[in-house]
Scaffold this active site. Structure first.
Site, PDB file in Angstrom:
ATOM      1  N   GLY A  28       0.772  -1.224   0.000  1.00  0.00           N
ATOM      2  CA  GLY A  28       0.000   0.000   0.000  1.00  0.00           C
ATOM      3  C   GLY A  28       0.808   1.280   0.000  1.00  0.00           C
ATOM      4  O   GLY A  28       0.534   2.193  -0.781  1.00  0.00           O
ATOM      5  N   ARG A  65      -0.394   2.421  -3.596  1.00  0.00           N
ATOM      6  CA  ARG A  65      -1.840   2.583  -3.470  1.00  0.00           C
ATOM      7  C   ARG A  65      -2.358   3.835  -4.160  1.00  0.00           C
ATOM      8  O   ARG A  65      -3.363   3.807  -4.877  1.00  0.00           O
ATOM      9  CB  ARG A  65      -2.255   2.588  -2.004  1.00  0.00           C
ATOM     10  CG  ARG A  65      -3.772   2.811  -1.838  1.00  0.00           C
ATOM     11  CD  ARG A  65      -4.214   2.898  -0.396  1.00  0.00           C
ATOM     12  NE  ARG A  65      -4.142   1.586   0.237  1.00  0.00           N
ATOM     13  CZ  ARG A  65      -3.302   1.284   1.214  1.00  0.00           C
ATOM     14  NH1 ARG A  65      -2.430   2.208   1.639  1.00  0.00           N
ATOM     15  NH2 ARG A  65      -3.289   0.082   1.748  1.00  0.00           N
ATOM     16  N   GLU A  89       0.008 -13.338   1.464  1.00  0.00           N
ATOM     17  CA  GLU A  89      -0.827 -13.334   0.261  1.00  0.00           C
ATOM     18  C   GLU A  89      -0.113 -14.065  -0.883  1.00  0.00           C
ATOM     19  O   GLU A  89      -0.710 -14.871  -1.600  1.00  0.00           O
ATOM     20  CB  GLU A  89      -1.112 -11.900  -0.181  1.00  0.00           C
ATOM     21  CG  GLU A  89      -2.114 -11.156   0.681  1.00  0.00           C
ATOM     22  CD  GLU A  89      -2.290  -9.710   0.236  1.00  0.00           C
ATOM     23  OE1 GLU A  89      -3.016  -8.978   0.925  1.00  0.00           O
ATOM     24  OE2 GLU A  89      -1.699  -9.332  -0.794  1.00  0.00           O
TER      25      GLU A  89
END
Length: 1089
Positions: free
Chosen positions: A48, A52, A114
């Site tokens: 992020g 982002r 992830e």
């Protein structure tokens, strides 16, 4: 589109479901997994703080604008969700994972977790992974070096520090001990090795984002196939097809293979594209492989198709397939866990698709309104024709026959042309089809596997449209063309149709395509064409006598008013002519010029009174001379072993049929509407291969030769309209293959009993009755017994039977049986088939009630009954002293004679005495020759035993009765045999029993099989009391075995009196001794369940 798709293709399968033409679609085996529910199309994994607000935001917006459903953790998660669980679930439910590797990506534990999950899904469920290297080099990610590597080391140091302080981080994941560094480094190494996008600072981000979105769109297969500019009628057909698919896909593991069937140009590809667009995204993967036939023939075309399929379904761009066999293995392994839709367009051979088709969906042609609309869009650029072109537009639509291809091609060709040009085009099309349409349709013809199939197609296109398929098959078989399989293949390829009347059909454009193939081979020289059908061409060749040996078939049909005469010499050079169809044509001269190869002669209006003697006819398979002037077909008979069909219908001058003994293989004889025909040759009985005889409306014909009833092969006999024929002989029962009898509007007033007894007749029209025999025969039987009709006028009975009839009642109903029993005095015998044992009990009670009611209405006999016979014999009568009653014994025999039967009967008659106390003597069991069953009263129930190596031959009943002294008759009225196992009832009157024929007796015993539960009931006059009934089952003697009698004193003594029934057994024996096992079983013989 081609119609060359073969039904043979339906006979083998591997993994695909066929949907189109052999345009086909396949769905592999489904697996019930969570992955079947894909919520997100793209999962974005990013750091992020790095991207982002910049790259990731721009990429996210572009994907959204392209209609792609994207999961992004900062706005896709619902509040309150535990972040780790939600992220893991979101990854699993995404089709594609886009990983944006930035400088600080590896500094985040969440990002690495992830990544591990994404690579796990990539390995296990085939999730597509697309790495984007934003500001980092792929080698830095792969080896964790440079700034990217420093960030990764920073994370590891933090974790080690925590470990050293013995603090556990509750991150929703495992601790450092459980997640070693090696797991993250492995995931980074695997992801960096995948093909992706490198976005360095020097590169324009906008271009990179555009490339990524295009790639994702392609991987997601978001593009629809082009259908048509004017998709008229598409939606309704797609709806029907989707319903068809939904009906057949019932289980989650289904593999459905569906073929779309129809001639070329009917719109199969268009429809399947629309289906592909409509339902394709409901599958995990889809692939549309176009032009299979064309690509298959290219170098490496087969492997290229497999690689295309692999990419479409699995999005694998790097896998190379070395051979087609190896490709099958790869595809099977890759697709076995996926729910996919595969469409194969234009498949026409088995090796192109090693697949089985479960269902075939037949394409419908366009109706008139759809055809006009589609044509108008191309011819006028609107949905309907202009007023001036309305009528001629309908003519073009009619010519096109609802074929979309032709409507589009001709509409485009006629666009913006004058009416006069339209008319010229239509006139030309009648002779020369449109080349663009022709090429498309000809693909199907070219795909036929051998010359015989092509020859059959061309023969049908020129001569046989509208003819009976069986007739054409016989004719073409006579030409050596193997027509059974050939016509079947043409039907499967949609080149030929067969209607519900078995008539051959063909679309007009296919017909014209076939004829154009012939014309193009010799466009200028008519005489060099192999077939001639256009009347102007034929007139030219016959008039100029230019025919050559190239001509195999010729048709010339002229109106009677325009009949023409030609010289027979015009056929001199047509040595290979095998098919000749003429109407309104006369020939003068020597008929010897006609080809000796002629197989089919169809000559409507044949003008001669008989066939010339010099006309060679030994090779003819079919002679059709309708509306001829023939009086006698030929004066000198020739053996014609090949002739299968003879049709002389509407020959109004013919008085006699030909001698049929010279036509040994004739299968079809049609003499319809020959009003002068008065005699059919007795040689008709020699037609051992005949299947159909049609004598309809032969009004002068008074009778049929008796020999006709000897025809064992005849299936259809038509006599309707033969007004002078007044009866059918009982011999008609000998026609054992006869299935259809049509004889309405004749002089026949009585239905032969043998017709009703026939086991073969399935459909009948006779004496006002018409329909299937199962429906008509009961009505005929009831009419025989109707009080309003004279029975003998409806039933041709023999004198011995007087006015009694034997009636079979299949599948009885109480109403029908009651109607028959109302006419009980007229019955000789009755056979009833019941639906169940319960129905049998009800019907048997109804019959017995009717029997006893009939007895009570009759006066008691004081004189002897009708003359007895060898089948019913009074054995003995004894008056009991001091009593007004006498004891009587009676023997009833039903069945066939044999040596054992005579022995048993002799023993019974010589030794069955009734003394003053009612004692009598009977032989007992003598296995395996005869077995006994007895019971008090008027009935005996038993199970038929199995006797190894023997057949039941005869059943004999011995009945003991008590009757007043003044009664001199034997008292027997009826015998009832109930078979509970088969649910049948057989009733025989005394009149039937004394005149039993072998066939009737055999029916009694042959209906009883081992294991059957049977009850025999005897019915006597009311003044008789039945004391005891004994049944003997007699079996046939072994071949060559001699039976010898022992002492007749060895009998079973059976005492019968008014007070008691006693049974003592003393074995009577002959040469064969019963086995111990059988003796054990015989102890149970009278215990019937």
């Amino acid at each position: 589109m081609s119609s060359s798709s073969s039904i043979n293709f339906l006979q083998s399968a591997q993994i695909v479901l066929s949907v189109e033409k052999w345009k086909t679609a396949a769905r592999t085996t489904r697996k019930l997994r969570a992955l079947n529910t894909r919520i997100h199309e793209v999962f974005l994994s990013f750091r992020g703080k790095d991207t982002r607000a910049s790259f990731t935001s721009h990429l996210y917006a572009s994907l959204q604008n392209a209609g792609i459903n994207v999961f992004r953790d900062d706005d896709s998660l619902k509040r309150g969700d535990h972040i780790s669980t939600s992220l893991l679930r979101a990854i699993e439910q995404s089709q594609i994972a886009v990983i944006i590797f930035s400088t600080n990506y590896a500094e985040s534990r969440w990002c690495l977790e992830e990544l591990v999950k994404i690579m796990e899904c990539h390995r296990t469920i085939g999730q597509i992974v697309l790495p984007v290297f934003y500001g980092v080099d792929p080698s830095e990610v792969r080896h964790q070096t440079g700034e990217f590597g420093k960030a990764f080391q920073n994370l590891l140091k933090k974790i080690k520090k925590v470990e050293s302080e013995s603090l556990e981080l509750n991150l929703g994941i495992a601790s450092y001990h459980e997640y070693p560094e090696v797991k993250w480094t492995a995931a980074l190494r695997q992801a960096a090795a995948l093909a992706g996008f490198v976005v360095l600072n020097s590169r324009n981000e906008g271009e990179a984002i555009k490339d990524i979105v295009e790639n994702v769109t392609r991987l997601l297969d978001k593009t629809d196939l082009f259908i048509a500019n004017n998709p008229v009628g598409v939606e309704s057909r797609v709806h029907d097809m989707v319903q068809f698919l939904d009906r057949d896909i019932q289980q989650p593991y289904d593999v459905l293979l569906l073929g779309m069937w129809g001639m070329g140009g009917v719109g199969k590809t268009t429809i399947v594209k629309a289906i592909y667009n409509k339902i394709g995204r409901k599958f995990e993967g889809r692939s549309f492989l176009a032009n299979i036939r064309e690509v298959w023939e290219e170098n490496a075309g087969q492997v290229n198709l497999q690689e295309q399929l692999l990419f479409d379904i699995c999005k694998e761009m790097t896998t190379k397939i070395p051979s087609i066999e190896y490709g099958k293995i790869i595809l099977k392994n890759k697709l076995c866990r996926k729910r996919v839709l595969i469409v194969l367009d234009d498949v026409n051979t088995l090796d192109q698709l090693n697949a089985l088709v479960n269902q075939v969906f037949k394409m419908k042609h366009m109706d008139e309104s759809e055809s006009i609309e589609l044509f108008s869009w191309h011819a006028f650029k609107k949905a309907s024709p202009t007023k001036d072109f309305a009528e001629i537009s309908r003519n073009v639509v009619e010519y096109s026959g609802g074929l979309p291809l032709a409507l589009e091609v001709l509409g485009s060709y006629l666009f913006d042309r004058e009416v006069t040009e339209w008319k010229s085009v239509l006139d030309k099309l009648k002779r020369i089809p449109n080349d663009q349409v022709q090429k498309k349709l000809k693909i199907s013809y070219d795909a036929l596997s051998d010359d015989t199939e092509k020859e059959i197609f061309l023969d049908i296109a020129c001569f046989f449209i509208g003819m009976d398929r069986n007739d054409v098959t016989l004719i073409l078989n006579g030409c050596g063309l193997f027509a059974e399989i050939g016509i079947s293949i043409l039907v499967e390829r949609s080149l030929v149709t067969v209607d519900d009347k078995n008539k051959l059909g063909m679309h007009d454009l296919l017909r014209d395509m076939g004829r154009e193939i012939i014309r193009k081979k010799s466009p200028e020289d008519l005489e060099e064409r192999c077939r001639l059908w256009f009347h102007e061409d034929v007139l030219n060749v016959l008039s100029e006598q230019t025919g050559t040996k190239a001509i195999k078939g010729m048709a010339l049909k002229l109106p009677r008013a325009n009949a023409k005469c030609f010289s027979a010499k015009a056929f001199k050079k047509m040595k290979r002519l095998r098919l000749l169809q003429l109407a309104g044509v006369k020939l003068d001269g020597d008929f010897g010029y006609l080809s000796r190869d002629l197989r089919w002669l169809s000559w409507n209006g044949f003008s001669l009174t008989n066939m010339p003697a010099n006309f060679y006819r030994e090779n003819l398979v079919s002679i059709e001379l309708e509306n001829s002037n023939v009086k006698l077909l030929w004066k000198e008979a020739q053996m014609m072993e090949k002739l299968k069909i003879l049709n002389l219908s509407h020959s109004h001058c013919m008085t006699h049929t030909p001698d049929f003994s010279y036509l040994p293989n004739l299968e079809k004889l049609v003499l319809k509407d020959c009003p002068m025909l008065s005699e059919v040759s007795p040689s008709i009985g020699d037609l051992s291969e005949i299947l159909l005889i049609d004598l309809e409306d032969c009004v002068a014909l008074r009778s049929l030769p008796r020999s006709i009833y000897k025809l064992k092969s005849l299936k259809t006999l038509i006599l309707s309209g033969c007004l002078m024929i007044e009866k059918l002989e009982e011999d008609i029962e000998q026609m054992e293959s006869l299935t259809t009898l049509l004889a309405h509007n004749t002089g026949i007033k009585r239905v032969p009993f043998s017709v009703v007894r026939s086991k073969s007749i399935g459909y009948i029209s006779l004496c006002g009755y018409e329909g299937f025999s199962r429906d008509v025969f009961p009505s005929i039987i009831l009419s025989w017994m109707s009080p309003t009709n004279n029975l003998t006028s409806r039933f041709q009975a023999s004198a011995a039977m007087s006015s009694l009839v034997s009636v079979d009642v299949p599948s009885s109903s109480s109403h029908e049986l009651s109607s028959i029993l109302n006419q009980f005095p007229r019955l000789r015998s009755l056979y009833v088939e019941c639906n169940s044992e319960d129905q049998l009990s009800l019907d048997a009670k109804m019959i017995l009630d009717a029997l006893y009611a009939t007895n009570s209405k009759e006066l008691v006999s004081t004189t002897s009954h009708l003359t007895t016979s060898t089948l019913i014999q009074c054995c003995n009568e004894v008056h009991i002293q001091g009593s007004k009653h006498s004891f009587k014994s009676l023997l009833i025999k039903m069945g066939m004679n044999c040596q054992v039967t005579d022995i048993v009967k002799e023993i019974i008659l010589q030794n069955m005495n009734v003394d003053g106390s009612g004692g009598c003597f009977l032989p007992g069991d003598s296995y395996p020759n005869w077995l006994t069953f007895n019971s008090e009263g008027s009935s005996v129930t038993f199970r038929v035993p199995h006797v190894e190596g023997r057949n039941l031959k005869t059943m004999m009943c011995i009945v003991y009765t008590s009757t007043p002294d003044n009664i001199t008759s034997d008292g027997l009225k009826n015998v009832l045999v109930k078979n509970y196992t088969k649910a049948t009832i057989q009733l025989y009157k005394r009149e039937a029993l004394i005149s039993f024929e072998d066939e009737e007796g055999q029916r009694v015993v042959s209906s009883m099989e081992p294991g059957d539960k049977v009850e025999v009931v005897v019915v006597f006059e009311n003044s008789f009391t039945v004391k005891k009934t004994t049944v003997y089952l007699v079996y046939d003697e072994p071949i060559g075995e001699k039976l010898e009698l022992y002492h007749l004193a060895d009998l079973n003594a059976i005492a019968c009196s008014d007070d008691e029934n006693e049974h003592s057994a003393k074995r009577f024996s002959i040469e064969n001794k019963p086995t111990d096992d059988f003796n054990q079983n015989r102890k149970k013989k009278n215990r019937v369940e």
